[in-house]
Design a protein around this motif. Structure first.
Motif, PDB file in Angstrom:
ATOM      1  N   GLN A   1       0.836  -1.205   0.000  1.00 16.20           N
ATOM      2  CA  GLN A   1       0.000   0.000   0.000  1.00 16.20           C
ATOM      3  C   GLN A   1       0.867   1.250   0.000  1.00 16.20           C
ATOM      4  O   GLN A   1       0.643   2.185  -0.774  1.00 16.20           O
ATOM      5  CB  GLN A   1      -0.897   0.022   1.242  1.00 16.20           C
ATOM      6  CG  GLN A   1      -2.290  -0.530   1.063  1.00 16.20           C
ATOM      7  CD  GLN A   1      -3.098  -0.367   2.338  1.00 16.20           C
ATOM      8  OE1 GLN A   1      -2.787  -0.954   3.363  1.00 16.20           O
ATOM      9  NE2 GLN A   1      -4.122   0.459   2.278  1.00 16.20           N
ATOM     10  N   VAL A   2       1.845   1.265   0.889  1.00 18.99           N
ATOM     11  CA  VAL A   2       2.731   2.428   0.985  1.00 18.99           C
ATOM     12  C   VAL A   2       3.500   2.610  -0.314  1.00 18.99           C
ATOM     13  O   VAL A   2       3.560   3.710  -0.879  1.00 18.99           O
ATOM     14  CB  VAL A   2       3.713   2.285   2.172  1.00 18.99           C
ATOM     15  CG1 VAL A   2       4.708   3.446   2.180  1.00 18.99           C
ATOM     16  CG2 VAL A   2       2.960   2.235   3.494  1.00 18.99           C
ATOM     17  N   ARG A   3       4.081   1.531  -0.818  1.00 19.35           N
ATOM     18  CA  ARG A   3       4.874   1.616  -2.054  1.00 19.35           C
ATOM     19  C   ARG A   3       4.043   2.135  -3.217  1.00 19.35           C
ATOM     20  O   ARG A   3       4.465   3.041  -3.943  1.00 19.35           O
ATOM     21  CB  ARG A   3       5.437   0.237  -2.392  1.00 19.35           C
ATOM     22  CG  ARG A   3       6.349   0.220  -3.626  1.00 19.35           C
ATOM     23  CD  ARG A   3       6.541  -1.192  -4.113  1.00 19.35           C
ATOM     24  NE  ARG A   3       5.259  -1.782  -4.518  1.00 19.35           N
ATOM     25  CZ  ARG A   3       5.011  -3.083  -4.490  1.00 19.35           C
ATOM     26  NH1 ARG A   3       5.913  -3.947  -4.067  1.00 19.35           N
ATOM     27  NH2 ARG A   3       3.828  -3.542  -4.896  1.00 19.35           N
ATOM     28  N   ASP A   4       2.842   1.581  -3.393  1.00 16.62           N
ATOM     29  CA  ASP A   4       1.997   1.982  -4.514  1.00 16.62           C
ATOM     30  C   ASP A   4       1.519   3.425  -4.360  1.00 16.62           C
ATOM     31  O   ASP A   4       1.416   4.164  -5.350  1.00 16.62           O
ATOM     32  CB  ASP A   4       0.798   1.040  -4.642  1.00 16.62           C
ATOM     33  CG  ASP A   4       1.207  -0.373  -5.052  1.00 16.62           C
ATOM     34  OD1 ASP A   4       2.371  -0.553  -5.467  1.00 16.62           O
ATOM     35  OD2 ASP A   4       0.374  -1.292  -4.923  1.00 16.62           O
ATOM     36  N   THR A   5       1.226   3.833  -3.124  1.00 16.81           N
ATOM     37  CA  THR A   5       0.788   5.211  -2.862  1.00 16.81           C
ATOM     38  C   THR A   5       1.894   6.208  -3.191  1.00 16.81           C
ATOM     39  O   THR A   5       1.658   7.228  -3.846  1.00 16.81           O
ATOM     40  CB  THR A   5       0.371   5.366  -1.384  1.00 16.81           C
ATOM     41  OG1 THR A   5      -0.754   4.532  -1.120  1.00 16.81           O
ATOM     42  CG2 THR A   5       0.013   6.807  -1.053  1.00 16.81           C
ATOM     43  N   VAL A   6       3.105   5.907  -2.744  1.00 16.42           N
ATOM     44  CA  VAL A   6       4.245   6.811  -2.990  1.00 16.42           C
ATOM     45  C   VAL A   6       4.581   6.841  -4.473  1.00 16.42           C
ATOM     46  O   VAL A   6       4.834   7.909  -5.053  1.00 16.42           O
ATOM     47  CB  VAL A   6       5.466   6.388  -2.151  1.00 16.42           C
ATOM     48  CG1 VAL A   6       6.674   7.262  -2.495  1.00 16.42           C
ATOM     49  CG2 VAL A   6       5.160   6.475  -0.664  1.00 16.42           C
ATOM     50  N   ARG A   7       4.566   5.694  -5.113  1.00 14.27           N
ATOM     51  CA  ARG A   7       4.887   5.626  -6.547  1.00 14.27           C
ATOM     52  C   ARG A   7       3.904   6.477  -7.359  1.00 14.27           C
ATOM     53  O   ARG A   7       4.302   7.215  -8.268  1.00 14.27           O
ATOM     54  CB  ARG A   7       4.855   4.169  -7.003  1.00 14.27           C
ATOM     55  CG  ARG A   7       5.226   3.963  -8.460  1.00 14.27           C
ATOM     56  CD  ARG A   7       5.215   2.492  -8.800  1.00 14.27           C
ATOM     57  NE  ARG A   7       6.376   1.801  -8.266  1.00 14.27           N
ATOM     58  CZ  ARG A   7       6.421   0.490  -8.044  1.00 14.27           C
ATOM     59  NH1 ARG A   7       5.356  -0.258  -8.262  1.00 14.27           N
ATOM     60  NH2 ARG A   7       7.523  -0.068  -7.590  1.00 14.27           N
ATOM     61  N   ALA A   8       2.612   6.369  -7.034  1.00 12.09           N
ATOM     62  CA  ALA A   8       1.597   7.137  -7.752  1.00 12.09           C
ATOM     63  C   ALA A   8       1.774   8.632  -7.507  1.00 12.09           C
ATOM     64  O   ALA A   8       1.621   9.457  -8.429  1.00 12.09           O
ATOM     65  CB  ALA A   8       0.199   6.691  -7.317  1.00 12.09           C
ATOM     66  N   ALA A   9       2.105   9.012  -6.270  1.00 12.19           N
ATOM     67  CA  ALA A   9       2.286  10.432  -5.947  1.00 12.19           C
ATOM     68  C   ALA A   9       3.515  11.002  -6.649  1.00 12.19           C
ATOM     69  O   ALA A   9       3.493  12.149  -7.128  1.00 12.19           O
ATOM     70  CB  ALA A   9       2.409  10.607  -4.433  1.00 12.19           C
ATOM     71  N   LEU A  10       4.587  10.234  -6.730  1.00 16.14           N
ATOM     72  CA  LEU A  10       5.787  10.689  -7.450  1.00 16.14           C
ATOM     73  C   LEU A  10       5.460  10.954  -8.917  1.00 16.14           C
ATOM     74  O   LEU A  10       5.870  11.972  -9.491  1.00 16.14           O
ATOM     75  CB  LEU A  10       6.895   9.647  -7.334  1.00 16.14           C
ATOM     76  CG  LEU A  10       7.621   9.547  -5.991  1.00 16.14           C
ATOM     77  CD1 LEU A  10       8.486   8.295  -5.943  1.00 16.14           C
ATOM     78  CD2 LEU A  10       8.471  10.781  -5.731  1.00 16.14           C
ATOM     79  N   ALA A  11       4.724  10.025  -9.525  1.00 12.92           N
ATOM     80  CA  ALA A  11       4.366  10.190 -10.932  1.00 12.92           C
ATOM     81  C   ALA A  11       3.451  11.394 -11.124  1.00 12.92           C
ATOM     82  O   ALA A  11       3.594  12.160 -12.088  1.00 12.92           O
ATOM     83  CB  ALA A  11       3.683   8.921 -11.448  1.00 12.92           C
ATOM     84  N   HIS A  12       2.523  11.589 -10.202  1.00 11.69           N
ATOM     85  CA  HIS A  12       1.560  12.681 -10.329  1.00 11.69           C
ATOM     86  C   HIS A  12       2.214  14.049 -10.154  1.00 11.69           C
ATOM     87  O   HIS A  12       1.991  14.967 -10.945  1.00 11.69           O
ATOM     88  CB  HIS A  12       0.444  12.502  -9.303  1.00 11.69           C
ATOM     89  CG  HIS A  12      -0.539  13.634  -9.285  1.00 11.69           C
ATOM     90  ND1 HIS A  12      -1.471  13.829 -10.292  1.00 11.69           N
ATOM     91  CD2 HIS A  12      -0.734  14.649  -8.391  1.00 11.69           C
ATOM     92  CE1 HIS A  12      -2.202  14.912 -10.013  1.00 11.69           C
ATOM     93  NE2 HIS A  12      -1.768  15.415  -8.875  1.00 11.69           N
ATOM     94  N   HIS A  13       3.031  14.184  -9.112  1.00  8.05           N
ATOM     95  CA  HIS A  13       3.586  15.500  -8.780  1.00  8.05           C
ATOM     96  C   HIS A  13       4.876  15.828  -9.537  1.00  8.05           C
ATOM     97  O   HIS A  13       5.130  16.997  -9.846  1.00  8.05           O
ATOM     98  CB  HIS A  13       3.844  15.591  -7.272  1.00  8.05           C
ATOM     99  CG  HIS A  13       2.603  15.581  -6.439  1.00  8.05           C
ATOM    100  ND1 HIS A  13       1.671  16.597  -6.474  1.00  8.05           N
ATOM    101  CD2 HIS A  13       2.139  14.658  -5.550  1.00  8.05           C
ATOM    102  CE1 HIS A  13       0.684  16.321  -5.634  1.00  8.05           C
ATOM    103  NE2 HIS A  13       0.938  15.153  -5.066  1.00  8.05           N
ATOM    104  N   PHE A  14       5.696  14.812  -9.806  1.00 10.89           N
ATOM    105  CA  PHE A  14       7.004  15.070 -10.397  1.00 10.89           C
ATOM    106  C   PHE A  14       7.161  14.440 -11.780  1.00 10.89           C
ATOM    107  O   PHE A  14       8.257  14.412 -12.339  1.00 10.89           O
ATOM    108  CB  PHE A  14       8.121  14.546  -9.477  1.00 10.89           C
ATOM    109  CG  PHE A  14       8.138  15.191  -8.109  1.00 10.89           C
ATOM    110  CD1 PHE A  14       7.731  16.506  -7.940  1.00 10.89           C
ATOM    111  CD2 PHE A  14       8.562  14.477  -7.000  1.00 10.89           C
ATOM    112  CE1 PHE A  14       7.752  17.106  -6.682  1.00 10.89           C
ATOM    113  CE2 PHE A  14       8.594  15.069  -5.742  1.00 10.89           C
ATOM    114  CZ  PHE A  14       8.182  16.388  -5.584  1.00 10.89           C
ATOM    115  N   GLY A  15       6.054  13.945 -12.343  1.00 12.86           N
ATOM    116  CA  GLY A  15       6.131  13.261 -13.626  1.00 12.86           C
ATOM    117  C   GLY A  15       6.589  14.147 -14.769  1.00 12.86           C
ATOM    118  O   GLY A  15       7.251  13.682 -15.690  1.00 12.86           O
ATOM    119  N   GLU A  16       6.240  15.435 -14.721  1.00 17.38           N
ATOM    120  CA  GLU A  16       6.616  16.342 -15.817  1.00 17.38           C
ATOM    121  C   GLU A  16       8.004  16.935 -15.617  1.00 17.38           C
ATOM    122  O   GLU A  16       8.794  17.007 -16.555  1.00 17.38           O
ATOM    123  CB  GLU A  16       5.568  17.446 -15.948  1.00 17.38           C
ATOM    124  CG  GLU A  16       4.219  16.948 -16.459  1.00 17.38           C
ATOM    125  CD  GLU A  16       3.242  18.073 -16.708  1.00 17.38           C
ATOM    126  OE1 GLU A  16       3.460  19.172 -16.147  1.00 17.38           O
ATOM    127  OE2 GLU A  16       2.277  17.869 -17.450  1.00 17.38           O
TER     128      GLU A  16
END
Length: 220
Positions: free
Chosen positions: A87-102
């Motif tokens: 849960q933690v890994r998937d949550t952090v991974r999604a947030a990294l992609a969302h906020h820092f993906g560009e």
């Protein structure tokens, strides 16, 4: 970094419960964006992004002063008292992609307590977690943030004597990330001068990495 007189650095704080991640994020931002308190259980339940005001006096580009913006992603602890590891890994991974993906991620800050010894199992878990998030080049984009340095100082340790007495596990970890580490006090409010010292060190790590970023891709 579109404006030559502006620079933004993107950071994520990672670590175990009560390591001081949220407090460290607040210190870097010069704010109280993230909830930080003593608790018998994990406080941070979800990822959240904090942004600093314009910071002057730290950067010069092309002979002119540039303003610095700091963005910090606060994350749930790993391991967590209420959330599973996946849960933690998937949550952090999604947030990294969302906020820092560009724009990409400049540095992941692995937050460890300077007043507690680092054991091999803890180090292995932390490294595995970061590898899963950042991939095979994680060492180039990771620095260690040693919080509660004020307690180590109260116990009579300078940075030099602390590292001389540190466990082989910690020394091995610091070596693996090319000795990118920073000691940080955990006072309620870090003074501006101390914050600037920490930010200058982070900027130096980023500069030595040729301003490269990780996780850069188009948002879905």
């Amino acid at each position: 970094m579109a404006d030559s007189n502006e620079m933004t650095i993107n950071l994520v704080v990672l670590g175990k419960t009560q390591a001081g991640k949220s407090a460290a994020g607040n210190s870097l931002l010069g704010s109280s964006d993230f909830e930080s308190r003593l608790s018998p259980s994990s406080v941070t339940m979800r990822c959240s992004l904090g942004r600093s005001c314009r910071i002057l006096g730290l950067l010069r580009r092309n002979g002119c002063e540039s303003a610095l913006h700091v963005r910090v992603l606060d994350t749930p602890s790993y391991p967590h008292s209420a959330l599973g590891k996946e849960q933690v890994r998937d949550t952090v991974r999604a947030a990294l992609a969302h906020h820092f993906g560009e724009e990409g991620l400049h540095l992941a800050l692995l937050v460890l307590r300077a007043d507690l010894p680092l054991c091999p199992d803890e180090s292995d878990d932390a490294v595995q977690f970061i590898q899963e998030l950042l991939g095979p080049t994680w060492k180039d984009f990771t620095a260690v943030l040693l919080t509660h340095a004020d307690k180590a100082e109260e116990a009579g340790y300078s940075e030099e004597t602390y590292l001389h007495s540190a466990s082989s596990t910690l020394l091995s970890l610091l070596s693996s990330v090319q000795h990118k580490y920073i000691f940080l006090d955990n006072h309620n409010s870090i003074i501006k001068e101390e914050r600037n010292i920490v930010l200058r060190k982070l900027l130096n790590f980023i500069r030595k990495n040729n301003y490269q970023v990780l996780l850069k891709h188009r948002k879905e």
